[in-house]
Structures are given as structure tokens and as C-alpha cells.
Write an enzyme that holds these catalytic residues in place. Sequence first.
Site, short mmCIF file in Angstrom:
data_model
loop_
_atom_site.label_atom_id
_atom_site.label_comp_id
_atom_site.label_asym_id
_atom_site.label_seq_id
_atom_site.Cartn_x
_atom_site.Cartn_y
_atom_site.Cartn_z
N LYS A 1 1.23 -1.11 -0.19
CA LYS A 1 0.02 0.31 0.03
C LYS A 1 0.53 1.39 -0.19
O LYS A 1 2.07 1.43 0.35
CB LYS A 1 -0.72 0.18 1.18
CG LYS A 1 -2.49 -1.31 1.11
CD LYS A 1 -2.87 -1.03 2.07
CE LYS A 1 -4.19 -1.62 1.34
NZ LYS A 1 -5.30 -1.92 2.78
N ARG B 1 -2.70 -10.04 6.05
CA ARG B 1 -3.13 -9.37 4.58
C ARG B 1 -2.48 -9.76 3.66
O ARG B 1 -1.59 -8.09 3.68
CB ARG B 1 -4.46 -9.12 4.82
CG ARG B 1 -5.15 -9.58 3.36
CD ARG B 1 -5.78 -8.24 3.24
NE ARG B 1 -6.88 -8.50 1.70
CZ ARG B 1 -6.73 -8.01 0.32
NH1 ARG B 1 -5.26 -6.75 0.88
NH2 ARG B 1 -7.35 -7.85 0.17
C1 7PJ Z 1 -8.20 -4.78 2.54
C2 7PJ Z 1 -8.74 -5.17 2.32
C3 7PJ Z 1 -7.43 -4.18 3.83
C4 7PJ Z 1 -9.00 -5.92 4.58
C5 7PJ Z 1 -8.35 -4.72 0.31
C6 7PJ Z 1 -5.29 -3.60 -1.12
C7 7PJ Z 1 -6.71 -2.83 -1.69
N1 7PJ Z 1 -9.44 -6.42 3.48
N2 7PJ Z 1 -9.17 -5.33 0.73
N3 7PJ Z 1 -8.08 -5.59 4.84
N4 7PJ Z 1 -7.39 -4.01 1.50
N5 7PJ Z 1 -9.58 -6.90 5.61
O1 7PJ Z 1 -5.52 -4.82 -0.69
O2 7PJ Z 1 -4.60 -3.00 -2.10
O3 7PJ Z 1 -6.52 -3.42 4.58
S1 7PJ Z 1 -8.48 -4.07 -1.05
#
Ligand code: 7PJ
Length: 285
Positions: free
Chosen positions: A227, A261
Site C-alpha cells: 500500500k 493479509r
Molecule cells: C484490505 C482488504 C484490508 C481487509 C483490501 C489492497 C486493497 N480487506 N481489502 N483489509 N484491503 N480486511 O489490498 O490494496 O486492508 S483491497
Amino acid sequence: MSQQYLQCGRYRLPVTPGRRPLVMGILNVTPDSFSDGGNYHALEFAISHAEQMIADGVDIIDIGGESTRPGIPPVPLEEELKRVMPLIYALRDCGKPLSIDTYKPEVMREALIADADMINDINGFRAPGAIDAVKDSTAGLCIMHMQGEPQTMQQKPIYDDVVEEVAAFLQERVDAFKIAGVDRDRLCIDPGFGFGKSVEHNYALLRNTQKLIQTLDLPLLAGMSRKSMIGAITGKPLDRRLAGSIGAALAAAAQGAMIIRVHDVAETVDALNVWHAGMVDAIGI
Ligand code: 7PJ
């Protein structure tokens, strides 16, 4: 954090403090990048990506059919279903819990019928009908904080006290699930890095990971992989943010985050395994 397990559909995932955090691998199905514009190649590609993540030691596979990057327009319901559902059916028996990254109650319902194990909602289950869509299942539920809407959220995020406000938001959503009669062992929380937050807001939240866990008393999921908060410190473009992303993962892990994640599963699993081996006694866990 008293909770020992996250109830996640067909699985009970260990989230005991002191354990190595679980690694959630990001699996995007976005056909736009394929020259035929169709879903077949996107599906094949996603399945082989999932197989690689499993070989690399992934703990949860997070399937997303809509890019929620800042400024990208939303995907219509039918299109999201067309992207996500075949992949859920294809991966259903892959041996790993399947999480679905969606804020649409209709997608949640369809995914749960297809045996999805977790619903990961960037909108914190605020859409009308979202809680109803998931409450009678046994799926894990990730409640994420977001300020504003994906299209515009990065234009001018404002907080008096970002940590207080994110904690209060998450507590309100946790209470909404309690009122709906949802077992607490299905819930995890997420500060939502990059979702309506400046670089300073993101690092204030990262530095307060432990405080958020203590305040909410629930397992915390941290998603910082590649990010802009990583780019802001490293000065690196998207495709060179791996080392920075691992640094962020370790900072969250050291404060008790239980699910990380990421895009880069193999490298994150290695980093967390070595970090854990070196820290397990040192920080008294
Ligand atoms: C996140 C997500 C996050 C959770 C995305 C990306 C954007 N779900 N989905 N937490 N980010 N729970 O991965 O850059 O930070 S999409």
C-alpha cells in the site's frame, strides 16, 4: 485477547496470543487485465495462483472480484458474481479456508451458499442487509474500518483522533453483531489501512495495533501489503514494496496482530516464521 479460535465456516483457526500470525493471501479475479476480456483466462490464472499460495504456506485465501483501490469505479453485482462464484466452486475443496472480500450482501449470500468460510467486508457490514446475510451462517467475519467511499476516500481524510475514532467505529459494529445474536468467536477486526487515511493516520494506527486489540478484545487483521503507506517510507513503486511490506507485517505481528493479509505469501511466511522463532521467548509469548 482472550479468544483462542476464530470460527471460520468449516474451520476453526488458532488465534491464540503468542502464536505466529496466520497469513491471508490475496487472490484477485479481475478479467480487465486479460486480452480476451472474458473470465476463462482470469479463472485459470486465479486457480494456479491459489495453488502456488497453498504450496507457499497460505492459511486463508481471500478472493476479491472488485478492486477497491482508491478512485476505481465499483463493479456491478452481476459482474462481481461472475468473477467470484466460479472461483469459490473451483477452490472449495482446496483444503484452505476461503474468504470473500465483498461489501455486497447479495455476494455474501451466494458465497455462503457455496461454502465460503469467511466474509471480509471493507465496509464493516454497514450495507442494509449485510448483517442479515451472514448472521445465520458459521462464517468468520472481518469487520474493517473505512472513512468515506472507495472512489473518494483518499481526497481528504480527517480525524480528531484516528485511533479513538477507528476503535469506536469497530466497537459499534461489534455491538451490532452482538445485537443480531452473532457469536463473538466469529469476529475479527481490521483498522483498514489506506481506506480514508493519510500516511500519518496509517502509521498512528499501526503503532497502536496492540491498543486496538486490547480495547476491542478481538483478533486483529492487518492489510498493508504494497500500500501507499509502504511507498511513502521506502519511496518505492508498487512492484518493489515487498521488503517494506514485510517490515509492516512484523511491526503488526510484534503487537499481536493475528492475521496478516498479503500479496507475497512465500516471503511473508518465511519472515514470520523466522521472526517468531527469534521472538517467542524474548517477548514472553
Ligand atoms: C484490505 C482488504 C484490508 C481487509 C483490501 C489492497 C486493497 N480487506 N481489502 N483489509 N484491503 N480486511 O489490498 O490494496 O486492508 S483491497
